[in-house]
Design a protein around this motif. Structure first.
Motif, PDB file in Angstrom:
ATOM      1  N   LEU A  42     -34.255   6.389   5.143  1.00  0.00           N
ATOM      2  CA  LEU A  42     -32.825   6.039   4.978  1.00  0.00           C
ATOM      3  C   LEU A  42     -32.745   4.819   6.056  1.00  0.00           C
ATOM      4  O   LEU A  42     -31.452   4.188   6.012  1.00  0.00           O
ATOM      5  N   CYS A  43     -33.646   4.241   6.930  1.00  0.00           N
ATOM      6  CA  CYS A  43     -33.436   3.205   7.714  1.00  0.00           C
ATOM      7  C   CYS A  43     -34.955   2.797   7.981  1.00  0.00           C
ATOM      8  O   CYS A  43     -35.816   3.414   7.784  1.00  0.00           O
ATOM      9  N   ASP A  48     -30.486  -1.086  10.752  1.00  0.00           N
ATOM     10  CA  ASP A  48     -29.731  -0.234   9.955  1.00  0.00           C
ATOM     11  C   ASP A  48     -29.834   1.159  10.359  1.00  0.00           C
ATOM     12  O   ASP A  48     -29.815   2.516   9.772  1.00  0.00           O
ATOM     13  N   SER A  51     -26.365   3.577  10.423  1.00  0.00           N
ATOM     14  CA  SER A  51     -26.007   3.953   9.196  1.00  0.00           C
ATOM     15  C   SER A  51     -26.724   4.864   8.507  1.00  0.00           C
ATOM     16  O   SER A  51     -26.802   5.911   7.901  1.00  0.00           O
ATOM     17  N   GLY A  52     -28.207   4.746   8.729  1.00  0.00           N
ATOM     18  CA  GLY A  52     -29.241   5.626   8.267  1.00  0.00           C
ATOM     19  C   GLY A  52     -29.361   6.925   8.953  1.00  0.00           C
ATOM     20  O   GLY A  52     -29.250   7.997   8.362  1.00  0.00           O
ATOM     21  N   GLU A  54     -26.429   8.395  10.108  1.00  0.00           N
ATOM     22  CA  GLU A  54     -25.164   8.949   9.723  1.00  0.00           C
ATOM     23  C   GLU A  54     -25.695   9.752   8.149  1.00  0.00           C
ATOM     24  O   GLU A  54     -24.993  10.739   7.643  1.00  0.00           O
ATOM     25  N   GLU A  55     -26.355   8.681   7.241  1.00  0.00           N
ATOM     26  CA  GLU A  55     -26.636   9.045   5.894  1.00  0.00           C
ATOM     27  C   GLU A  55     -27.404  10.443   6.140  1.00  0.00           C
ATOM     28  O   GLU A  55     -27.221  11.386   5.248  1.00  0.00           O
ATOM     29  N   GLY A  58     -25.281  13.343   6.952  1.00  0.00           N
ATOM     30  CA  GLY A  58     -24.628  13.697   5.713  1.00  0.00           C
ATOM     31  C   GLY A  58     -25.391  14.517   4.734  1.00  0.00           C
ATOM     32  O   GLY A  58     -24.928  15.631   4.095  1.00  0.00           O
ATOM     33  N   ALA A  59     -26.412  14.119   4.514  1.00  0.00           N
ATOM     34  CA  ALA A  59     -27.303  14.667   3.500  1.00  0.00           C
ATOM     35  C   ALA A  59     -27.816  16.354   4.105  1.00  0.00           C
ATOM     36  O   ALA A  59     -27.853  17.215   3.234  1.00  0.00           O
ATOM     37  N   ALA A 144     -30.585  11.464  -1.300  1.00  0.00           N
ATOM     38  CA  ALA A 144     -30.751  12.365  -0.131  1.00  0.00           C
ATOM     39  C   ALA A 144     -29.884  13.633  -0.482  1.00  0.00           C
ATOM     40  O   ALA A 144     -30.081  14.612   0.058  1.00  0.00           O
ATOM     41  N   ASP A 145     -28.897  13.927  -1.568  1.00  0.00           N
ATOM     42  CA  ASP A 145     -28.328  15.138  -1.488  1.00  0.00           C
ATOM     43  C   ASP A 145     -28.832  15.972  -2.675  1.00  0.00           C
ATOM     44  O   ASP A 145     -28.310  16.850  -3.110  1.00  0.00           O
TER      45      ASP A 145
END
Length: 371
Positions: A42-43, A48, A51-52, A54-55, A58-59, A144-145
């Motif tokens: 993710l990063c 990044d 943002s990675g 945070e993603e 969230g996942a 990721a989800d």
């Protein structure tokens, strides 16, 4: 594969992040979170990183919700909702102060903010850290989800005399299967000594096999987090029992570590065997089996309500039948008597009894049919 951080380091960073919220991520210690985000693909670096992470979070929250989007209503898993409030993952909570985010998370459980801080919040953070590690182990490039469903194991067979339960409340099933291969059962029960010391990972015992299977490993396959033993150590320290025996029949819960990827939510550690002499032999009282089953169901119901985990299935091995333990026939009879008693109290549970030996499975089947 990239190396993964320890569960403990993620918990420490998540505690700090919970206080600051996502906008304060750049001011938090985030080495473990960065490591997990890189492992998840993710990063790639500092550019990044935020943002990675945070993603990744969230996942992980979606993972807690079974892979589905998280909504702030009763259609979503309460654990996932509380995590989304706690860390500001819900857009409306992103810039909200930590005290208000905690208040909203407490409301999910219907408890006061102070009670949530002292109890449920610890579980929310620990479960989120475990979900982060699960997401980090996925194949880079996979959405990721998406929660990957494990393939069926053709080596796991069902004893024909008892059908495999397909739904909650389907009764008792016997399967020929090592317990560490069990999938999609909420709780696995491990047999421990009264000091709650797990077997070494190389030993061919239920305790050793579960400890080995639940451990988190790096890209080289080396254990980086001995999850079950570590969490048992925390329980012993918290309850002032380090180096001291607990009462036979005591049951203590931990997370499932890497076994979460197989659909296992919790491990229950039942103190069954009392060391004798120099500790090279063990004594198991037949009466302790019924006590352990009763306490495991009692704990399962408490966790289902307290953690808001929708649990309905539990798996028992032949507790106390190992080295120096009871005859398998005695264990089968006592175990089934105790399980039947619990199902009479609450028939909504499905119970799986497992053993790697076909001859032992036949004994369980015979005991179940009353022969």
């Amino acid at each position: 594969m990239h190396p993964l951080p320890s569960h403990e380091s993620l918990v420490a960073e998540l505690r700090e992040l919970r206080r600051r919220g996502l906008p304060g991520l750049r001011h938090c210690t985030r080495d473990a979170l960065r490591q997990a985000a890189v492992a998840a693909g993710l990063c790639a670096g500092p550019e990044d990183e935020q943002s990675g992470i945070e993603e990744l979070l969230g996942a992980a929250v979606r993972r807690l919700a079974g892979g589905r989007p998280v909504r702030d209503d009763d259609s979503s898993d309460p654990l996932a909702r509380a995590a989304a409030h706690s860390f500001g993952i819900f857009p409306a909570r992103r810039g909200v102060p930590g005290t208000d985010r905690r208040k909203a998370a407490a409301a999910v459980y219907g408890v006061t903010t102070e009670r949530f801080r002292k109890s449920q919040e610890h579980d929310v953070i620990a479960e989120l850290a475990a979900a982060v590690l699960t997401v980090a182990r996925r194949t880079p490039g996979q959405p990721a989800d998406v929660v990957r469903e494990p393939a069926a194991d053709p080596a796991v067979r069902t004893v024909p005399a008892l059908a495999r339960p397909a739904r909650p409340g389907a009764g008792i099933t016997v399967r020929v299967c090592p317990i560490e291969d069990v999938r999609d059962v909420d709780i696995l029960v491990s047999s421990e000594n009264t000091y709650l010391e797990m077997s070494k990972t190389f030993r061919p015992t239920v305790s050793g096999a579960l400890r080995r299977a639940a451990a988190l490993r790096d890209a080289q396959g080396e254990i980086v987090d001995d999850v079950l033993s570590r969490e048992l150590g925390v329980w012993l320290r918290t309850h002032g029992r380090t180096g001291m025996p607990v009462r036979p029949g005591t049951v203590v819960a931990t997370s499932s570590g890497a076994l979460a990827a197989q659909g296992v939510r919790r491990i229950h550690h039942a103190a069954i065997a009392t060391p004798v002499g120099d500790g090279d032999r063990y004594h198991v009282s037949p009466a302790v089996l019924g006590e352990a089953v009763r306490r495991s169901f009692e704990l399962a119901r408490h966790e289902s309500e307290f953690l808001s985990l929708p649990m309905s299935s539990i798996c028992f091995p032949l507790l106390g039948s190992g080295r120096g333990g009871l005859p398998v026939e005695t264990v089968a009879r006592r175990l089934l008597d105790a399980v039947r008693e619990e199902l009479r109290r609450d028939p909504s549970w499905s119970v799986l009894l497992v053993t790697p030996e076909e001859s032992h499975a036949r004994l369980l089947t015979a005991a179940s049919s009353g022969r």
